[in-house]
Write a protein that holds these residues in place. Structure first.
Motif, PDB file in Angstrom:
ATOM      1  N   ASN A  83      37.358  39.664  35.914  1.00 37.59           N
ATOM      2  CA  ASN A  83      37.237  40.247  37.248  1.00 37.59           C
ATOM      3  C   ASN A  83      36.950  39.190  38.326  1.00 37.59           C
ATOM      4  O   ASN A  83      35.785  38.823  38.560  1.00 37.59           O
ATOM      5  N   SER A 124      37.077  39.413  41.534  1.00 34.21           N
ATOM      6  CA  SER A 124      36.287  39.823  42.702  1.00 34.21           C
ATOM      7  C   SER A 124      34.796  39.828  42.382  1.00 34.21           C
ATOM      8  O   SER A 124      33.958  39.574  43.244  1.00 34.21           O
ATOM      9  N   LEU A 125      34.455  40.052  41.115  1.00 37.23           N
ATOM     10  CA  LEU A 125      33.038  39.976  40.740  1.00 37.23           C
ATOM     11  C   LEU A 125      32.540  38.527  40.782  1.00 37.23           C
ATOM     12  O   LEU A 125      31.427  38.253  41.230  1.00 37.23           O
ATOM     13  N   GLU A 153      32.097  37.645  44.318  1.00 37.15           N
ATOM     14  CA  GLU A 153      30.903  38.272  44.869  1.00 37.15           C
ATOM     15  C   GLU A 153      29.632  37.534  44.422  1.00 37.15           C
ATOM     16  O   GLU A 153      28.696  37.359  45.197  1.00 37.15           O
TER      17      GLU A 153
HETATM   18  C1  LIG Z   1      35.330  44.205  39.530  1.00 39.91           C
HETATM   19  O1  LIG Z   1      34.089  43.975  40.222  1.00 39.91           O
HETATM   20  C2  LIG Z   1      33.942  44.739  41.394  1.00 39.91           C
HETATM   21  C3  LIG Z   1      32.627  44.299  42.038  1.00 39.91           C
HETATM   22  O2  LIG Z   1      32.814  43.108  42.694  1.00 39.91           O
HETATM   23  C4  LIG Z   1      33.938  46.217  41.090  1.00 39.91           C
HETATM   24  O3  LIG Z   1      33.841  46.947  42.291  1.00 39.91           O
HETATM   25  C5  LIG Z   1      35.217  46.571  40.341  1.00 39.91           C
HETATM   26  O4  LIG Z   1      35.140  47.910  39.909  1.00 39.91           O
HETATM   27  C6  LIG Z   1      35.414  45.656  39.122  1.00 39.91           C
HETATM   28  N1  LIG Z   1      36.707  45.907  38.533  1.00 39.91           N
HETATM   29  C7  LIG Z   1      36.843  46.276  37.282  1.00 39.91           C
HETATM   30  C8  LIG Z   1      38.254  46.494  36.812  1.00 39.91           C
HETATM   31  O5  LIG Z   1      35.897  46.436  36.528  1.00 39.91           O
END
Ligand SMILES: *[C@@H]1O[C@H](CO)[C@@H](O)[C@H](O)[C@H]1NC(C)=O
Ligand SMILES: *[C@@H]1O[C@H](CO)[C@@H](O)[C@H](O)[C@H]1NC(C)=O
Ligand SMILES: *[C@@H]1O[C@H](CO)[C@@H](O)[C@H](O)[C@H]1NC(C)=O
Ligand SMILES: *[C@@H]1O[C@H](CO)[C@@H](O)[C@H](O)[C@H]1NC(C)=O
Ligand SMILES: *[C@@H]1O[C@H](CO)[C@@H](O)[C@H](O)[C@H]1NC(C)=O
Length: 480
Positions: A98, A100-101, A104
């Motif tokens: 992930n 975006s995690l 973040e």
């Molecule tokens: C990835 O992380 C984000 C938080 O930054 C979250 O909102 C999202 O659901 C996550 N995606 C998955 C596929 O787990």
């Protein structure tokens, strides 16, 4: 607040240091010794005071955190101290797929403090390859490191190296005799070690290595020799029969084992950064070599070796500079396991030094005062009991729960402390607890149980038996 004028002087001083380090390509050619700031204590000073102490009492110029505590990172701002932060183990699996995690995490933990706080290293997890109960994390480690690296690039953070900390047990059988024979463990070689070394080489990062000659020495003190483990410079040498290299301390031997293991996979110049090292200043009766004398000797010798004069390197990497972080800033009273775990600190929680030490290397070793002579360098011979600690009576609830647990695990070993039994002790919770702890520990020590019980128990060599109440003990013969 109190240290404002001091902080200002350091700011002027360190701005000179930091500008030269920019020229020197992310510090590969640096040497020096810093400190690990662990926080597993319920009596530790607040971050601003701890940061003041690590600078004034220890002259530390590098510090590692086990996380990215915003209070500590704020206290380190504008100090010039180089900082290593850590992505916690439990985020590795979520971050691995992930981006975006990962973004973040970097955005909320690093960016608010960078560059005012000199963050230069980011470890993804702590010794996770040493935990065989959680293999799922292993195979997510390198992907998570790549995500974090990509996040740093996205935010144009160029000075921070990404890695992970590894112990000696990533080598097959933790083998260091001889160093040239070392190889990485087969269960992580293909899926973790190879891609990781490729990543560390591509990003010009470090192999972050936790090296404890102490843990190696206690497993075989007769063969290894204490002076060899304490980095004394007049010791019997060891010659690696295959490489012909000559070693004068166990630390170099452990480092070179990793050098050789990497070399066999074709990686010859990934620099090594010692993320943890150290020696406990105190321990229980059944633990050898944990005392002020050995702890001060090891840590001072480490400073002499890595922070003074020209870089000496190791036999396999002569003249290569290396940096090391001593574990730890404070004695941490909430670490579990044997007592040594709670006594690795250079400072007591009240801020006093356990013994004199100057991590900058500016104090020469002969200038320190005499140390109390070691009393436990040979194994203890005799009986040991595990009784309620002095402070155990402070929390009746906790003590009652611990007794129930000890008796339950001991399966009926607690008849003696029931009303009418010889160890009822007029109903004194502390006496009954002492019996229950001794009985349980005497039975379970062989399988690795410590005399700890969440801080409620401590070892004693004074027989607590009274009247017809005979406490079970552990008998050591001096060969354990
Ligand atoms: C990835 O992380 C984000 C938080 O930054 C979250 O909102 C999202 O659901 C996550 N995606 C998955 C596929 O787990
Ligand atoms: C070198 O390692 C191999 C495999 O790990 C082992 O069988 C051998 O005994 C080692 N050689 C020496 C000299 O220790
Ligand atoms: C090294 O020196 C120390 C004291 O400086 C001494 O106690 C020790 O026996 C010496 N070791 C060897 C192997 O000569
Ligand atoms: C700090 O604590 C240590 C260990 O408990 C003690 O020996 C020392 O005297 C204390 N120092 C001060 C200044 O209170
Ligand atoms: C006493 O111990 C119990 C059980 O471990 C714990 O929940 C409680 O917070 C403790 N009380 C105090 C005052 O420390």
């Amino acid at each position: 607040m109190v240290d404002l004028p001091m902080g200002f002087i350091h700011l002027l001083f360190f701005s000179v240091v930091s500008s030269s380090s920019v020229l020197s390509h992310a510090g590969h050619d640096h040497q020096g010794v810093g400190i690990n700031y662990g926080q597993l204590g319920n009596n530790l000073p607040v971050p601003s005071r701890a940061v003041h102490l690590l600078r004034t009492e220890l002259e530390a110029s590098i510090v590692k955190l086990y996380g990215a505590d915003p209070g500590i990172l704020a206290a380190l701002a504008n100090t010039g101290v180089e900082v290593m932060i850590m992505v916690p183990n439990n985020l590795i699996v979520p971050i691995s797929p992930n981006q975006s995690l990962a973004d973040e995490w970097v955005r909320s933990n690093l960016l608010p403090h960078y560059p005012r706080t000199r963050i230069r290293h980011l470890l993804v997890g702590n010794e996770i390859l040493s935990d065989p109960t959680n293999k799922d994390i292993w195979f997510n480690l390198v992907p998570a490191m790549m995500r974090i690296q990509a996040a740093l690039e996205k935010y144009e953070v160029k000075e921070v190296k990404v890695g992970t900390s590894m112990a000696i047990d990533v080598l097959e059988n933790s083998a260091v005799y001889p160093p040239s024979n070392a190889t990485f463990r087969r269960d992580i070689l293909r899926r973790v070690v190879r891609p990781m070394l490729e990543f560390l080489q591509d990003t010009r990062s470090f192999y972050y290595f936790d090296v404890y000659t102490y843990f190696h020495w206690i497993k075989d003190p007769k063969k290894i020799g204490l002076d060899y483990a304490l980095l004394k410079d007049n010791v019997t040498r060891y010659t690696d029969p295959a490489s012909g290299l000559v070693y004068s301390d166990l630390f170099d031997q452990m480092v070179d084992s990793v050098v050789f293991a990497m070399r066999k996979l074709g990686y010859t110049d990934i620099p090594i950064f010692i993320a943890e090292t150290g020696w406990p200043n105190s321990g229980d009766y059944d633990q050898i070599g944990a005392n002020y004398y050995n702890s001060a000797t090891y840590n001072r010798n480490l400073v002499r070796k890595l922070a003074t004069g020209r870089p000496i390197g190791t036999p396999a990497r002569p003249r290569k500079p290396m940096r090391a972080l001593i574990f730890a800033l404070f004695n941490e009273n909430m670490k579990g396991g044997p007592s040594t775990e709670r006594h690795f600190g250079l400072l007591y929680p009240n801020g006093s030094r356990v013994y004199d030490i100057d991590l900058s290397g500016r104090t020469i070793v002969s200038a320190y005062g005499p140390l109390p002579l070691p009393k436990n360098n040979d194994p203890y011979k005799g009986k040991i009991w595990c009784v309620a600690a002095d402070s155990a009576g402070n929390n009746e609830t906790a003590l009652r729960l611990a007794v129930t647990a000890a008796c339950g695990h001991g399966k009926g070993s607690c008849r003696e402390i029931e009303k009418g039994g010889p160890c009822y002790g007029s109903g004194s919770q502390v006496v009954r607890a002492s019996y229950a702890f001794s009985a349980y520990w005497a039975r379970a020590r062989e399988s690795g149980v410590s005399c700890y019980f969440g801080g409620l128990a401590a070892q004693t060599i004074r027989d607590p038996s009274y009247g017809s109440c005979k406490f079970p003990s552990v008998s050591l013969t001096g060969t354990d």
